[in-house]
Design a protein around this motif. Structure first.
Motif, short mmCIF file in Angstrom:
data_model
loop_
_atom_site.label_atom_id
_atom_site.label_comp_id
_atom_site.label_asym_id
_atom_site.label_seq_id
_atom_site.Cartn_x
_atom_site.Cartn_y
_atom_site.Cartn_z
N SER A 249 0.88 -1.26 0.16
CA SER A 249 0.07 0.16 0.20
C SER A 249 0.95 1.28 -0.15
N GLN A 250 0.40 2.35 -0.42
CA GLN A 250 0.98 3.62 -0.37
C GLN A 250 -0.02 4.67 0.64
N PRO B 252 11.76 11.82 4.67
CA PRO B 252 10.89 10.74 4.07
C PRO B 252 9.44 10.79 3.71
N VAL B 253 8.65 11.72 4.63
CA VAL B 253 7.25 11.82 4.44
C VAL B 253 6.98 12.71 3.30
N MET B 254 7.84 13.91 2.89
CA MET B 254 7.68 14.59 1.68
C MET B 254 8.18 13.57 0.57
N SER B 255 9.29 12.79 0.80
CA SER B 255 9.42 12.09 -0.47
C SER B 255 8.41 10.89 -0.62
N GLU B 256 7.77 10.38 0.40
CA GLU B 256 6.87 9.72 -0.05
C GLU B 256 5.62 10.34 -0.82
N PHE B 257 5.30 11.73 -0.23
CA PHE B 257 4.17 12.54 -1.04
C PHE B 257 4.83 12.69 -2.58
N LEU C 100 10.46 2.94 -5.83
CA LEU C 100 11.30 3.91 -4.97
C LEU C 100 10.35 4.46 -3.71
N PHE C 101 8.87 4.46 -3.97
CA PHE C 101 8.27 4.87 -2.80
C PHE C 101 8.08 3.66 -1.72
N GLN C 102 8.26 2.26 -2.06
CA GLN C 102 8.47 1.27 -1.02
C GLN C 102 9.78 1.30 -0.53
N GLN C 103 10.82 1.68 -1.11
CA GLN C 103 12.19 1.65 -0.62
C GLN C 103 12.11 2.77 0.41
N VAL C 104 11.75 3.77 0.28
CA VAL C 104 11.42 5.08 1.20
C VAL C 104 10.67 4.56 2.26
N ARG C 105 9.78 3.77 2.14
CA ARG C 105 8.92 3.15 3.22
C ARG C 105 9.67 2.34 4.03
N VAL C 106 10.56 1.39 3.54
CA VAL C 106 11.01 0.47 4.14
C VAL C 106 12.51 1.07 5.08
#
Length: 727
Positions: free
Chosen positions: A129-130, A255-260, A283-289
């Motif tokens: 999920s995102q 990371p929060v802005m990166s995910e955005f 890329l999103f999942q790597q940031v979240r990980v």
């Protein structure tokens, strides 16, 4: 007894003997045989295990347990018993035949149910999920302040579209081409100057701003690069701009802005292209990980990476054999059903086995002075129980306190009577009355259903804490989301319906949590049941406390100068028992380890911060950037059996180095897959004898591609007389 068969009468008679004499494994084994003949394999397995508890190296009992487990399709458990028996009696024909039947059964089961499963059945990124995490809105504002104060980047500082003469735009485009060419040739400073000139002529050209951002990124100046992207108004940002912005914000540790930004990039990919263009989603999942696992790996030479197959643990430094890669503590634990009668702390997993339980029947035969001496030097394992239900036992007051506030307060039978049925089910080792009133296996897993109950109880208890903190009586969506956060670390993937397989368990969990402690209702839907069941099934690791009462007892014996210690040691040698109790636990970092049949790490029991945990140790040299692989099964099995087992249990085909370069039999070339003609068989590798080739050319090709490494590992293992698992 007029209606009883001869077998029934024998079972009744043996039950009477067992009730009177509980120290002889013979009656248990005899009754196990009778149960098997009647098709009551669950009861047969339990009796065989009872015999083994009295005499752990009893070969006939190991055979009986292995055969009963096979009938129940508990393949791994069956293999464990039979393999242990083979170690004790390598020429036992019954064991050899049973192992052959086991192999035929699991391969046949695989052929029937899993033949159509492709090499890879899923895209890991599509299962992730995102969703925005609770509290991310506040964190986003905080990161905006960091951008402004630390990097002087104002997200409101945009360049509005402007009318620029066509001649200026052409000149800007010309310098843009020059910048592109210079960047392609690695002349970054020249490319940057060309970008400056081009934007001086056409400051509202958003493609040129993106170009300059890429050049600044190449020059390792992420803040300057991001400033250029921020200048592009949101409605005019294209996929590449959002994607690059996400990368830059990750470099700036926001990371929060990166995910955005990466979420926006993912959303902008056309629907028809989303299964092909997965870069932004990956890329999103790597940031979240990084967000989730960064704090867990901070002290260790590893990190978690997101790959096509999901999360993976990779080395950040060179790791040597027997070095500790990382430690991990469980989020939730539950005692294995097979040893549920052994006392242990229900919260941390510490063994609470008494001296009498450790010595078993031998204790009563000890001289009275040795009994007194043993009791005096055995550690105090009395512990404490839950003051409400008296059904949960803890090794300390601290564990009781932690357990109460983390989960037990919403599932204690004293405040939640429905939970009493769960404890009764566990005491009966998963058996109970089904919908038709028939006594049967309601729970069909080796781990205890208490694991599932604790997951929901932890979520409910945290939701209750947040409600109390805010002074409200009903949890809102944000509270539930926050309460579920700890379990976002664990994947949940399965292909069969657990609710349909275990309907009584599903309904039991619904009853327990629909009222909790009377102040909170947690609705367990079928989807929720499936998700948590597979979270546990996919991620649990068996473990036990590495320090047991026996360990402390031996230390006490060493320290004493009493001659009785030497006399007692003789009885210890004759009764080589373990005082450990086996648990299953969900370990967040360990759960990211993937499987390989040539695993380069192994898991061992340990202690972290005074509580049972696991250590992940290195088997052989691991280079920086290499992935760490554990093993999910006993990899001493042949390739076909390994792959069938993994396919059945974990829903994937193993394609590790061993599975690539080992074959199934001599009828097929391991390298080119050519089938042998007629009765002819292909010659095999003379070293490992686990690969067959149709020609010298295929053998050389496979050797160069990687068989050399696998063959060396296998050859060394055979010479040393050890299993390929390395455990």
């Amino acid at each position: 007894m007029g209606d009883l068969t001869d077998a029934d009468k024998k079972i009744v008679a043996l039950s009477a003997v067992i009730g009177a004499v509980k120290t002889d494994p013979g009656p248990f084994l005899d009754r196990s045989t009778l149960f098997s003949e009647k098709g009551l394999y669950r009861q047969a397995l339990e009796d065989a295990k009872s015999a083994l508890r009295l005499e752990p190296k009893h070969v006939p009992a190991l055979i009986a347990a292995g055969r009963a487990a096979l009938k129940l399709k508990r393949f791994e458990e069956s293999y464990k018993f039979l393999n242990e028996g083979l170690t004790l009696d390598s020429k036992n024909e019954k064991i050899v035949e049973s192992l052959r039947l086991l192999q035929d059964e699991i391969v046949s089961d695989y052929d029937e149910r899993a033949q159509g499963i492709p090499e890879k059945t899923y895209k890991a990124v599509e299962l992730c999920s995102q969703d925005v995490y609770p509290g991310d809105d506040e964190l986003y504002k905080h990161e905006v302040e960091i951008l402004l104060k630390k990097y002087t980047i104002d997200i409101a500082d945009i360049v509005k579209p402007a009318d620029v003469p066509l001649s200026k735009r052409k000149e800007a485009a010309s310098f843009g081409v020059m910048a592109y060419n210079a960047r392609s040739d690695g002349r970054l400073e020249e490319a940057l100057q060309c970008c400056h000139v081009a934007l001086g002529k056409d400051p509202g050209n958003y493609r040129l701003l993106h170009m300059r951002a890429m050049v600044f990124d190449d020059l390792e100046e992420p803040a300057h690069a991001l400033k250029n992207l921020v200048m592009i108004p949101k409605p005019f940002r294209f996929v590449e701009a959002w994607k690059l912005g996400g990368k830059l914000l990750q470099k700036l540790k926001l990371p929060v802005m990166s995910e955005f930004w990466l979420r926006k990039a993912t959303e902008m990919v056309p629907e028809a292209d989303r299964r092909k263009d997965l870069e932004a989603a990956m890329l999103f999942q790597q940031v979240r990980v990084d967000r989730i696992y960064g704090p867990l790996t901070y002290e260790f030479p590893v990190k978690v990476k997101f790959t096509d197959y999901g999360r993976a643990v990779v080395a950040t430094e060179s790791l040597k054999p027997e070095e500790n890669a990382f430690d991990d503590t469980p989020v939730v634990i539950g005692q294995l059903i097979s040893c549920i009668q052994q006392p242990a702390c229900g919260h941390c997993g510490n063994s609470m086995v008494t001296v009498q339980q450790f010595f078993g029947p031998t204790f009563d035969s000890l001289p009275e002075d040795l009994q007194t001496f043993a009791i005096g030097h055995w550690p105090d394992v009395r512990g404490v129980t839950c003051s409400g239900c008296q059904r949960e036992r803890y090794c300390s007051e601290n564990c009781r306190h932690e357990a109460w506030y983390r989960y037990h307060r919403v599932m204690c039978p004293f405040v939640n009577p429905a939970a009493g049925d769960l404890y009764e089910l566990i005491e009966n080792r998963g058996q109970g009355r089904d919908e038709k009133g028939k006594w049967s296996d309601l729970w069909v897993c080796q781990y205890s259903p208490i694991v599932l109950a604790k997951i929901w109880a932890m979520i409910a208890s945290e939701a209750k804490r947040l409600m109390e903190e805010r002074g409200i009586t009903e949890p809102d969506t944000e509270i539930w989301a926050r309460a579920k956060m700890p379990f976002r670390k664990f994947i949940s993937y399965g292909s069969m319906s657990a609710a349909q397989k275990m309907p009584e368990i599903f309904k039991l969990m619904q009853r327990i949590f629909e009222a909790c402690d009377g102040t909170l209702s947690y609705k367990i839907s079928e989807a929720e049941f499936e998700a948590r069941y597979y979270q546990a099934t996919c991620n649990l690791q068996a473990f036990a406390a590495s320090v047991t009462p026996k360990t402390a007892f031996m230390d006490n014996l060493v320290k004493t100068g009493d001659i009785r210690a030497l006399r007692l040691l003789r009885f210890l040698e004759e009764n080589d028992r373990s005082a450990g109790v086996s648990f299953a636990g969900m370990f967040p970092l360990h759960a990211c380890l993937n499987h390989a049949c040539d695993n380069n790490v192994y898991v061992m029991d340990g202690f972290v911060n005074g509580k049972p945990a696991v250590h992940v140790r290195v088997r052989r040299h691991i280079r920086p950037g290499d992935e760490l692989f554990t093993t999910y099964i006993d990899t001493a099995m042949p390739r076909k059996l390994r792959r069938a087992w993994l396919c059945k249990s974990f829903n994937f085909w193993c394609n590790c180095r061993r599975c690539q370069f080992e074959g199934d039999d001599s009828s097929t070339c391991t390298e080119c897959k050519k089938a042998a003609s007629g009765d002819r068989n292909f010659p095999g590798c003379s070293r490992c004898r686990k690969a067959w080739y149709c020609s010298t050319a295929c053998q050389k090709k496979a050797w160069a591609r990687g068989h050399r490494d696998i063959c060396s590992l296998e050859h060394t293992a055979v010479q040393m007389g050890v299993s390929a698992t390395g455990s």
